[in-house]
Design a protein around this motif. Structure first.
Motif, mmCIF file in Angstrom:
data_model
loop_
_atom_site.group_PDB
_atom_site.id
_atom_site.type_symbol
_atom_site.label_atom_id
_atom_site.label_comp_id
_atom_site.label_asym_id
_atom_site.label_seq_id
_atom_site.Cartn_x
_atom_site.Cartn_y
_atom_site.Cartn_z
ATOM 1 N N TYR A 32 6.585 -4.931 1.314
ATOM 2 C CA TYR A 32 5.803 -5.366 0.176
ATOM 3 C C TYR A 32 4.868 -4.274 -0.339
ATOM 4 O O TYR A 32 4.412 -3.416 0.427
ATOM 5 C CB TYR A 32 4.952 -6.575 0.562
ATOM 6 N N THR A 33 4.555 -4.364 -1.614
ATOM 7 C CA THR A 33 3.454 -3.570 -2.172
ATOM 8 C C THR A 33 2.145 -4.205 -1.729
ATOM 9 O O THR A 33 1.957 -5.424 -1.834
ATOM 10 C CB THR A 33 3.535 -3.547 -3.702
ATOM 11 N N MET A 34 1.263 -3.403 -1.218
ATOM 12 C CA MET A 34 -0.024 -3.894 -0.714
ATOM 13 C C MET A 34 -1.111 -3.639 -1.750
ATOM 14 O O MET A 34 -1.063 -2.653 -2.503
ATOM 15 C CB MET A 34 -0.383 -3.185 0.592
ATOM 16 N N GLY A 35 -2.090 -4.520 -1.770
ATOM 17 C CA GLY A 35 -3.147 -4.337 -2.749
ATOM 18 C C GLY A 35 -4.407 -5.083 -2.387
ATOM 19 O O GLY A 35 -4.455 -5.838 -1.410
ATOM 20 N N TRP A 36 -5.427 -4.831 -3.174
ATOM 21 C CA TRP A 36 -6.710 -5.518 -3.061
ATOM 22 C C TRP A 36 -7.066 -6.130 -4.410
ATOM 23 O O TRP A 36 -6.912 -5.490 -5.453
ATOM 24 C CB TRP A 36 -7.813 -4.549 -2.633
ATOM 25 N N PHE A 37 -7.511 -7.365 -4.348
ATOM 26 C CA PHE A 37 -8.021 -8.072 -5.506
ATOM 27 C C PHE A 37 -9.449 -8.488 -5.193
ATOM 28 O O PHE A 37 -9.875 -8.481 -4.031
ATOM 29 C CB PHE A 37 -7.173 -9.316 -5.797
ATOM 30 N N ARG A 38 -10.188 -8.877 -6.210
ATOM 31 C CA ARG A 38 -11.526 -9.394 -5.979
ATOM 32 C C ARG A 38 -11.806 -10.530 -6.948
ATOM 33 O O ARG A 38 -11.228 -10.618 -8.027
ATOM 34 C CB ARG A 38 -12.579 -8.291 -6.115
ATOM 35 N N THR A 52 2.160 1.268 -3.157
ATOM 36 C CA THR A 52 3.539 0.920 -2.851
ATOM 37 C C THR A 52 3.963 1.523 -1.514
ATOM 38 O O THR A 52 3.209 2.259 -0.873
ATOM 39 C CB THR A 52 4.477 1.440 -3.946
ATOM 40 N N ASN A 53 5.189 1.213 -1.124
ATOM 41 C CA ASN A 53 5.701 1.729 0.145
ATOM 42 C C ASN A 53 5.749 3.260 0.163
ATOM 43 O O ASN A 53 5.584 3.874 1.219
ATOM 44 C CB ASN A 53 7.112 1.193 0.386
#
Length: 119
Positions: A32-38, A52-53
């Motif tokens: 998966y593509t990893m991310g941060w949201f707020r 991304t990977n």
């Protein structure tokens, strides 16, 4: 079983730094593509940064030059290094894993970690 576990939130002074960590299961992290949201109370959840990977990164304009997203593939962990923090960075930060495929997306979310920027 939690798929994403965040840590590292807390209180920082304006201009200070914090590092968030998100440990993922191996099966998710490798695909998966990893991310941060707020998200602030009453507001929609907004994208902060993704990686991304292959290490390609993307940032929302308000954090460019201040935040850095990175990943440690040996630890299945993604980080968000936050510097030059501002009071408006105060939010609950959520780790996200997203897989985009032809018919839609699949998302996993962490429980969130609170970041407070205040003097």
């Amino acid at each position: 079983q939690e798929q994403l576990v965040e840590s590292g939130g807390g209180l920082a002074q304006p201009g200070g730094s914090l590092r968030l960590s998100c440990a993922a299961s191996r099966s998710i992290f490798s695909t998966y593509t990893m991310g941060w949201f707020r998200q602030a109370p009453g507001n929609e959840r907004e994208l902060v940064a993704t990686i991304t990977n292959d290490g390609s990164t993307n940032y929302t304009d308000s954090v460019k030059g201040r935040f850095t997203i990175s990943r440690d593939n040996s630890k299945n962990t993604v980080y968000l290094q936050m510097s030059s923090l501002k009071p408006e960075d105060t939010n609950v930060y959520f780790c996200n894993a997203r897989l985009i495929f032809a018919l839609g997306t699949e998302d996993y979310w962490g429980k969130g970690t609170l970041v407070t920027v205040s003097s």
